[in-house]
Design a protein around this motif. Sequence first.
Motif, PDB file in Angstrom:
ATOM      1  N   GLY A 142     -24.711  26.131  57.931  1.00 27.26           N
ATOM      2  CA  GLY A 142     -25.616  27.198  58.344  1.00 27.26           C
ATOM      3  C   GLY A 142     -26.205  28.011  57.204  1.00 27.26           C
ATOM      4  O   GLY A 142     -26.996  28.929  57.448  1.00 27.26           O
ATOM      5  N   LYS A 143     -25.833  27.697  55.959  1.00 24.08           N
ATOM      6  CA  LYS A 143     -26.352  28.438  54.804  1.00 24.08           C
ATOM      7  C   LYS A 143     -27.391  27.602  54.060  1.00 24.08           C
ATOM      8  O   LYS A 143     -27.512  26.399  54.266  1.00 24.08           O
ATOM      9  CB  LYS A 143     -25.212  28.809  53.850  1.00 24.08           C
ATOM     10  CG  LYS A 143     -24.216  29.808  54.414  1.00 24.08           C
ATOM     11  CD  LYS A 143     -23.138  30.148  53.397  1.00 24.08           C
ATOM     12  CE  LYS A 143     -22.211  31.254  53.877  1.00 24.08           C
ATOM     13  NZ  LYS A 143     -21.431  30.837  55.056  1.00 24.08           N
TER      14      LYS A 143
ATOM     15  N   ALA B 203     -25.167  14.588  61.330  1.00 21.84           N
ATOM     16  CA  ALA B 203     -24.175  15.444  60.672  1.00 21.84           C
ATOM     17  C   ALA B 203     -24.653  16.880  60.505  1.00 21.84           C
ATOM     18  O   ALA B 203     -25.825  17.133  60.214  1.00 21.84           O
ATOM     19  CB  ALA B 203     -23.810  14.858  59.312  1.00 21.84           C
ATOM     20  N   ASP B 204     -23.725  17.812  60.668  1.00 22.33           N
ATOM     21  CA  ASP B 204     -23.978  19.217  60.335  1.00 22.33           C
ATOM     22  C   ASP B 204     -23.772  19.461  58.847  1.00 22.33           C
ATOM     23  O   ASP B 204     -24.361  20.372  58.268  1.00 22.33           O
ATOM     24  CB  ASP B 204     -23.021  20.131  61.116  1.00 22.33           C
ATOM     25  CG  ASP B 204     -23.227  20.043  62.615  1.00 22.33           C
ATOM     26  OD1 ASP B 204     -24.385  20.149  63.052  1.00 22.33           O
ATOM     27  OD2 ASP B 204     -22.224  19.860  63.341  1.00 22.33           O
ATOM     28  N   VAL B 205     -22.925  18.636  58.227  1.00 27.98           N
ATOM     29  CA  VAL B 205     -22.628  18.760  56.800  1.00 27.98           C
ATOM     30  C   VAL B 205     -22.042  17.440  56.316  1.00 27.98           C
ATOM     31  O   VAL B 205     -21.443  16.691  57.101  1.00 27.98           O
ATOM     32  CB  VAL B 205     -21.638  19.931  56.547  1.00 27.98           C
ATOM     33  CG1 VAL B 205     -20.287  19.653  57.185  1.00 27.98           C
ATOM     34  CG2 VAL B 205     -21.480  20.241  55.062  1.00 27.98           C
TER      35      VAL B 205
ATOM     36  N   ALA C  73     -28.774  23.091  51.084  1.00 36.60           N
ATOM     37  CA  ALA C  73     -27.496  23.745  50.810  1.00 36.60           C
ATOM     38  C   ALA C  73     -26.603  22.761  50.073  1.00 36.60           C
ATOM     39  O   ALA C  73     -26.446  21.610  50.506  1.00 36.60           O
ATOM     40  CB  ALA C  73     -26.837  24.201  52.106  1.00 36.60           C
ATOM     41  N   PHE C  74     -26.001  23.226  48.976  1.00 35.30           N
ATOM     42  CA  PHE C  74     -25.261  22.323  48.100  1.00 35.30           C
ATOM     43  C   PHE C  74     -24.119  23.061  47.417  1.00 35.30           C
ATOM     44  O   PHE C  74     -24.312  24.162  46.897  1.00 35.30           O
ATOM     45  CB  PHE C  74     -26.224  21.736  47.065  1.00 35.30           C
ATOM     46  CG  PHE C  74     -25.599  20.837  46.035  1.00 35.30           C
ATOM     47  CD1 PHE C  74     -24.628  19.912  46.383  1.00 35.30           C
ATOM     48  CD2 PHE C  74     -26.005  20.895  44.708  1.00 35.30           C
ATOM     49  CE1 PHE C  74     -24.062  19.075  45.423  1.00 35.30           C
ATOM     50  CE2 PHE C  74     -25.453  20.067  43.746  1.00 35.30           C
ATOM     51  CZ  PHE C  74     -24.472  19.156  44.107  1.00 35.30           C
TER      52      PHE C  74
ATOM     53  N   ILE D 218     -12.728  23.265  53.917  1.00 34.14           N
ATOM     54  CA  ILE D 218     -13.003  24.699  54.000  1.00 34.14           C
ATOM     55  C   ILE D 218     -14.383  25.012  53.409  1.00 34.14           C
ATOM     56  O   ILE D 218     -15.148  25.820  53.961  1.00 34.14           O
ATOM     57  CB  ILE D 218     -11.898  25.492  53.271  1.00 34.14           C
ATOM     58  CG1 ILE D 218     -10.601  25.442  54.087  1.00 34.14           C
ATOM     59  CG2 ILE D 218     -12.321  26.942  53.034  1.00 34.14           C
ATOM     60  CD1 ILE D 218      -9.405  26.045  53.384  1.00 34.14           C
ATOM     61  N   ALA D 219     -14.723  24.359  52.286  1.00 33.52           N
ATOM     62  CA  ALA D 219     -16.043  24.555  51.688  1.00 33.52           C
ATOM     63  C   ALA D 219     -17.152  24.098  52.633  1.00 33.52           C
ATOM     64  O   ALA D 219     -18.192  24.765  52.764  1.00 33.52           O
ATOM     65  CB  ALA D 219     -16.130  23.796  50.367  1.00 33.52           C
ATOM     66  N   ALA D 220     -16.943  22.962  53.307  1.00 30.66           N
ATOM     67  CA  ALA D 220     -17.940  22.461  54.258  1.00 30.66           C
ATOM     68  C   ALA D 220     -18.104  23.422  55.428  1.00 30.66           C
ATOM     69  O   ALA D 220     -19.232  23.684  55.882  1.00 30.66           O
ATOM     70  CB  ALA D 220     -17.529  21.078  54.758  1.00 30.66           C
ATOM     71  N   GLU D 221     -17.003  23.963  55.920  1.00 30.14           N
ATOM     72  CA  GLU D 221     -17.073  24.950  57.007  1.00 30.14           C
ATOM     73  C   GLU D 221     -17.862  26.177  56.564  1.00 30.14           C
ATOM     74  O   GLU D 221     -18.674  26.720  57.316  1.00 30.14           O
ATOM     75  CB  GLU D 221     -15.663  25.354  57.432  1.00 30.14           C
ATOM     76  CG  GLU D 221     -14.881  24.236  58.093  1.00 30.14           C
ATOM     77  CD  GLU D 221     -13.394  24.569  58.255  1.00 30.14           C
ATOM     78  OE1 GLU D 221     -12.700  23.817  58.978  1.00 30.14           O
ATOM     79  OE2 GLU D 221     -12.920  25.560  57.659  1.00 30.14           O
ATOM     80  N   TRP D 222     -17.635  26.616  55.345  1.00 33.16           N
ATOM     81  CA  TRP D 222     -18.314  27.804  54.815  1.00 33.16           C
ATOM     82  C   TRP D 222     -19.805  27.536  54.608  1.00 33.16           C
ATOM     83  O   TRP D 222     -20.643  28.405  54.853  1.00 33.16           O
ATOM     84  CB  TRP D 222     -17.655  28.201  53.498  1.00 33.16           C
ATOM     85  CG  TRP D 222     -18.183  29.458  52.875  1.00 33.16           C
ATOM     86  CD1 TRP D 222     -17.733  30.736  53.073  1.00 33.16           C
ATOM     87  CD2 TRP D 222     -19.263  29.564  51.937  1.00 33.16           C
ATOM     88  NE1 TRP D 222     -18.464  31.625  52.324  1.00 33.16           N
ATOM     89  CE2 TRP D 222     -19.415  30.936  51.613  1.00 33.16           C
ATOM     90  CE3 TRP D 222     -20.117  28.634  51.340  1.00 33.16           C
ATOM     91  CZ2 TRP D 222     -20.376  31.400  50.720  1.00 33.16           C
ATOM     92  CZ3 TRP D 222     -21.091  29.099  50.454  1.00 33.16           C
ATOM     93  CH2 TRP D 222     -21.211  30.458  50.151  1.00 33.16           C
TER      94      TRP D 222
END
Length: 236
Positions: A222-223, A42-44, A92-93, A215-219
Amino acid sequence: MKIALLGYGKMGQVIERIALERGHEIVLRKKSTDSFEGLEKADVAIDFSIPDAAVGNISTCLDQGVPVVSGTTGWLEHYPKMAALCEEKQGAFIYGSNFSLGVNLFFALNVQLAKMMAKFPEYKASMEEIHHTQKLDAPSGTAISLAKDIIEHSDYSSWALPGATPAKNDELLIDAQRIENVPGTHSVFYDSAVDSIEIKHTAHSREGFALGAVIAAEWLHGKSGIFTMKDVLNLS
């Protein structure tokens, strides 16, 4: 983007549909008794599970270096521990008591109104929240977030549910109701002897919560760091 769904109840299934519509791939659909097999792809991760599972889900993601978005409520006594783990792992959380875009605008409006009303002690604040009967925690995480913002900008010291004994003058009362098939309604009242002011948010379906979580997961992808929906929506 490859997404792990931690919690695959009604919300998880709506999140799945919206994520697929937005071009993402689901690599894990985890129910409470399932393993975390697939999380490594998973990426997120998006956690909409139950209070007893949330801490394990979040900590496993952070341990494995997977950014995690959590909308599960009822576990926040462990939030400092999860925040510390995120910092330790440089992960990242995002935790949100409510990922609805409308509710997060409502949060901002609630803060502005609380600041204004603090100058007028003749108005007494109170709150009401209504959810479906399957919701396990009361009051809701959203109601608690609203209450904390009012308390921060007023003379109230704490919130309380209505009880057998009268509320103290510095307690903000939250009337938590559970009614079949209500996605979520939150109202804030300011009442005086001569008039009343009310702001209210009514969810019509789970769609808004699910879209906001995706949308939060997309944002977040990478952070690194600990964020809220204020960051996602640039409301800070």
